[in-house]
Write an enzyme that holds these catalytic residues in place. Structure first.
Site, PDB file in Angstrom:
ATOM      1  N   CYS A 241      18.121  -9.101  -6.970  1.00 27.15           N
ATOM      2  CA  CYS A 241      18.356  -8.341  -5.749  1.00 27.15           C
ATOM      3  C   CYS A 241      17.306  -8.693  -4.700  1.00 27.15           C
ATOM      4  CB  CYS A 241      18.297  -6.847  -6.076  1.00 27.15           C
ATOM      5  SG  CYS A 241      18.313  -5.768  -4.647  1.00 27.15           S
TER       6      CYS A 241
ATOM      7  N   CYS B 291      13.963  -5.804  -2.585  1.00 27.98           N
ATOM      8  CA  CYS B 291      12.512  -5.663  -2.735  1.00 27.98           C
ATOM      9  C   CYS B 291      11.875  -7.043  -2.888  1.00 27.98           C
ATOM     10  CB  CYS B 291      12.168  -4.815  -3.959  1.00 27.98           C
ATOM     11  SG  CYS B 291      12.677  -3.082  -3.826  1.00 27.98           S
TER      12      CYS B 291
ATOM     13  N   GLN C  17      14.521   7.973  10.456  1.00 33.02           N
ATOM     14  CA  GLN C  17      13.473   7.368   9.634  1.00 33.02           C
ATOM     15  C   GLN C  17      13.942   7.317   8.186  1.00 33.02           C
ATOM     16  OE1 GLN C  17      10.978   5.890  10.859  1.00 33.02           O
ATOM     17  NE2 GLN C  17      10.584   6.813  12.863  1.00 33.02           N
TER      18      GLN C  17
ATOM     19  N   PHE D 157      11.982   6.810  23.995  1.00 32.49           N
ATOM     20  CA  PHE D 157      12.788   6.309  22.871  1.00 32.49           C
ATOM     21  C   PHE D 157      12.932   7.446  21.848  1.00 32.49           C
ATOM     22  CE2 PHE D 157      10.238   2.830  24.628  1.00 32.49           C
ATOM     23  CZ  PHE D 157      11.212   1.903  24.981  1.00 32.49           C
TER      24      PHE D 157
ATOM     25  N   GLU E 135      15.950   8.805  26.234  1.00 31.97           N
ATOM     26  CA  GLU E 135      16.636   7.992  25.222  1.00 31.97           C
ATOM     27  C   GLU E 135      17.847   7.337  25.865  1.00 31.97           C
ATOM     28  OE1 GLU E 135      18.423   6.174  22.221  1.00 31.97           O
ATOM     29  OE2 GLU E 135      16.410   7.033  21.970  1.00 31.97           O
TER      30      GLU E 135
ATOM     31  N   ASP F  88       8.233   5.503  20.603  1.00 32.52           N
ATOM     32  CA  ASP F  88       8.598   4.930  19.305  1.00 32.52           C
ATOM     33  C   ASP F  88       9.782   3.994  19.522  1.00 32.52           C
ATOM     34  OD1 ASP F  88       9.078   4.332  16.671  1.00 32.52           O
ATOM     35  OD2 ASP F  88       9.866   6.305  16.137  1.00 32.52           O
TER      36      ASP F  88
ATOM     37  N   CYS G 215       7.403  -0.045  14.254  1.00 34.28           N
ATOM     38  CA  CYS G 215       7.857  -0.600  12.974  1.00 34.28           C
ATOM     39  C   CYS G 215       7.638  -2.108  12.923  1.00 34.28           C
ATOM     40  CB  CYS G 215       9.328  -0.282  12.744  1.00 34.28           C
ATOM     41  SG  CYS G 215      10.424  -0.956  14.018  1.00 34.28           S
TER      42      CYS G 215
END
EC number: 2.1.1.190
Length: 413
Positions: free
Chosen positions: A68, A71, A245, A272, A292, A340, A366
């Protein structure tokens, strides 16, 4: 043909990196110091065998690891894993010539991912539901997943049945599953155009299994219960496919850092803002103006505010901050600000923030690369960096979140 490689370091995407005479070779599922055999193709290679193991290699938590592609680093000891993730933020800040202390990584526990996007495809033996194999479009069917919350893992068989019912294409499609306070919210995309009979059968299935909602390509097929997510004291009806999130603990950590930093601010801008994960928590102490670009997200935020109690005033504005950032003059109406943005960052908006007099700013990101770029703009505009905290919410992946807290000294009159 296989060859022998010595792994020099763990790369930014979680691949082992071997330095060779003909350049770097990236080999997934290997660790620094290991000697391996791998089948090379240009600058990548497929692991064949580990001849000399790193002392930091551990037994993966999942039987699917290595097949997979969900990860990348389950095989790395926990302390080294956390240091590797923190160093990703440290490295990009140093590259941007930002000198600051970076906090220890806030860890992510297994079984906490509340939102998972599966790949799916109809096959001769049934629906394959899982994640794509590493660097491949082939789907690895899942029997377990140690990153996802138990409600999702326990529903895998049911989700395969549902995927079979809604599938109207021979091509791969996606099923995003979110755990809400009302039950599972399933949003499919690219699964094909459903006929009326197919829609009715799928709807009956959703009701029978107690799901909150099924949507396909943004269209709600059936919604027995409005999917609700709690942001502080506010219950928000999240729209189909809206941003959320990935883990609740990471979201709460980010909100706590932002809230503590902006606690003295009477009037706050949330840029945002999404569905209001920051705005509705900040409204417990401050008036908030949420900006937004997505109308559905703003509508959900507004409904959450109107049905909540004990919050200060929350106003909202639909605005594409990439095309039309808030100007520094508009920003000067606020004494606190949080932004964000998506992975692209907020370069133009940060240029306006840098020119403003907003004394307290919280930056959430992120993407460490655009995070460093945006911070450099703010620092050049007179802000001082108080704190940088890396946060893990995508366990065993190369992705890392970060929160930076900044202040601008008041101008002397």
């Amino acid at each position: 043909m296989s060859a022998r490689f010595t792994i020099d370091r763990l790369g930014a995407q979680g691949d082992g990196v071997a330095n060779t005479e003909s350049g770097q070779v990236f080999i997934p599922f290997t660790l620094a110091g290991e000697v391996v055999t791998a089948a090379r193709e240009r600058d990548r290679a497929t692991l064949m065998a580990v001849l000399e193991k790193s002392p930091l290699r551990i037994e993966p938590a999942c039987r699917h690891f290595g097949d997979c592609g969900g990860c990348a680093v389950q095989h790395l000891e926990d302390g080294a894993y956390r240091a590797w993730k923190r160093d990703k933020v440290v490295h990009v800040l140093k590259g941007a010539r930002i000198d600051c202390e970076v906090d220890d990584l806030v860890p992510c526990a297994p079984h906490t991912r509340r939102r998972v996007s599966f790949s799916a495809r109809r096959t001769d033996t049934g629906l394959a539901l899982g994640f794509n194999r590493h660097l491949s479009s082939q789907i690895v069917p899942l029997e377990e997943c140690p990153i996802a919350v138990p409600q999702i893992v326990g529903a895998l068989d049911m989700l395969r049945e549902l995927g079979t019912l809604i599938c109207a294409t021979p091509k791969p499609f996606h099923m995003t599953v979110t755990v809400t306070a009302s039950g599972l919210d399933v949003a499919a995309s690219d699964s094909g155009r459903m006929g009326e009979r197919q829609r009715q059968i799928a709807s009956n299935f959703v009701v029978r299994h107690g799901l909150a909602r099924l949507s396909v390509d943004g269209e709600i097929i059936i919604e027995p219960k409005k999917p609700m997510v709690l942001f502080g004291a506010a219950a928000v009806p999240v729209p189909p496919g809206s941003f959320l999130q990935a883990t609740e603990p990471a979201e709460q950590t980010m909100a706590d850092l932002v809230g503590q930093h902006l606690a003295r601010a009477k009037k706050v801008a949330d840029l945002f803002a999404g569905c209001g994960s920051f705005a509705l928590r900040l409204a417990a102490k401050s008036e908030v103006h949420a900006v937004e670009g997505e109308a559905a997200a703003l509508a959900a935020l507004d409904r959450g505010f109107r049905f909540a109690t004990g919050l200060k005033r929350v106003t909202s504005e639909k605005r594409d901050l990439f095309r039309r950032p808030l100007t520094f003059k508009e920003l000067n109406a606020f004494d606190g600000l949080v932004f964000d943005p998506p992975r692209a960052g907020a370069e133009d908006q940060c240029r306006q923030i840098a020119r403003s007099d907003v004394p307290l700013v919280a930056a959430v990101s992120c993407n460490p690369v655009t995070f460093a770029r945006d911070l450099a703009i703010l620092l050049a505009g007179g802000y001082r960096l108080k704190k940088v905290t890396p946060i893990d919410q995508f366990l065993w992946s190369p992705h890392v979140e970060a929160v930076a807290l900044l202040e601008k000294p008041k101008k002397r009159r």
